[in-house]
Design a protein around this motif. Sequence first.
Motif, short mmCIF file in Angstrom:
data_model
loop_
_atom_site.label_atom_id
_atom_site.label_comp_id
_atom_site.label_asym_id
_atom_site.label_seq_id
_atom_site.Cartn_x
_atom_site.Cartn_y
_atom_site.Cartn_z
N GLU A 3 23.23 -22.05 22.69
CA GLU A 3 23.10 -20.93 21.79
C GLU A 3 24.33 -20.70 20.94
O GLU A 3 24.28 -20.06 19.92
N ARG A 41 19.73 -9.57 30.37
CA ARG A 41 19.79 -8.72 29.18
C ARG A 41 21.20 -8.73 28.59
O ARG A 41 21.38 -8.66 27.37
N ASP A 44 21.53 -11.64 26.45
CA ASP A 44 20.90 -11.38 25.15
C ASP A 44 21.82 -10.56 24.24
O ASP A 44 21.89 -10.81 23.04
N VAL A 45 22.50 -9.58 24.83
CA VAL A 45 23.41 -8.74 24.06
C VAL A 45 24.54 -9.58 23.47
O VAL A 45 24.89 -9.46 22.30
N GLN A 47 24.49 -12.77 22.90
CA GLN A 47 23.89 -13.63 21.87
C GLN A 47 23.71 -12.85 20.57
O GLN A 47 24.00 -13.35 19.49
N ASP A 48 23.24 -11.60 20.67
CA ASP A 48 23.10 -10.77 19.47
C ASP A 48 24.45 -10.54 18.81
O ASP A 48 24.56 -10.54 17.58
N LEU A 51 25.39 -13.62 16.85
CA LEU A 51 24.66 -13.70 15.58
C LEU A 51 25.21 -12.70 14.57
O LEU A 51 25.32 -12.99 13.38
N ARG A 52 25.57 -11.52 15.04
CA ARG A 52 26.14 -10.52 14.15
C ARG A 52 27.50 -10.96 13.62
O ARG A 52 27.81 -10.81 12.44
N LEU A 77 26.34 -2.81 21.25
CA LEU A 77 25.02 -3.44 21.35
C LEU A 77 24.40 -3.23 22.73
O LEU A 77 23.20 -3.01 22.85
N HIS A 81 20.97 -1.35 23.51
CA HIS A 81 19.93 -2.03 24.29
C HIS A 81 19.51 -1.16 25.48
O HIS A 81 18.32 -1.03 25.78
#
Length: 180
Positions: A3, A41, A44-45, A47-48, A51-52, A77, A81
Amino acid sequence: MQEYGSAECTAERHPSLLQALVENRSTLVKTAARITGCHSRAEDVVQDAFLRLANVQKLALPLKAQVNYVFRIVRNLAIDHYRKQAMEQKYTGSEEEGLNTVVHGATPETTNLHQETLDIIDTALNQLPPRTRYAFEMYRLHGVPQKDIAKELGVSPTLVNFMIRDALVHCRKTVGMSHD
């Protein structure tokens, strides 16, 4: 990791923030997990956050400030979430609760009336020009934004708005006439 493999592509854009995220990844995941209460989760945070940060323009910050900035993004984030998760849990129930719910008004008569209304609307939509029907269905049934429909049809967003409005007016008029 897979990722974060795109870091090379975006590294020219903001190498220090992405580097700070990658170097502190495990600590960031632990920080997010403390807030979200779930390791996956938290992943995921992070990873977000990656991306940001990949889209952030260059910032002139000292190294310590960059690390703090990355931690702040992950923390914010994770809080967002967590709040979203709490809101979803507040308004959703278990599957068993759904099975025991009484549906009021679901009589054979109302079911038949709803089916007849849907048939009338289908007939009304078939009376419209194909482009108008398409715009209406894409917007009202599939949730496609009007600007995307306009681009696809090669017309202005204003025209799409008018087509949707005209279709809705036609359907309401047709349903109203059939119930009179």
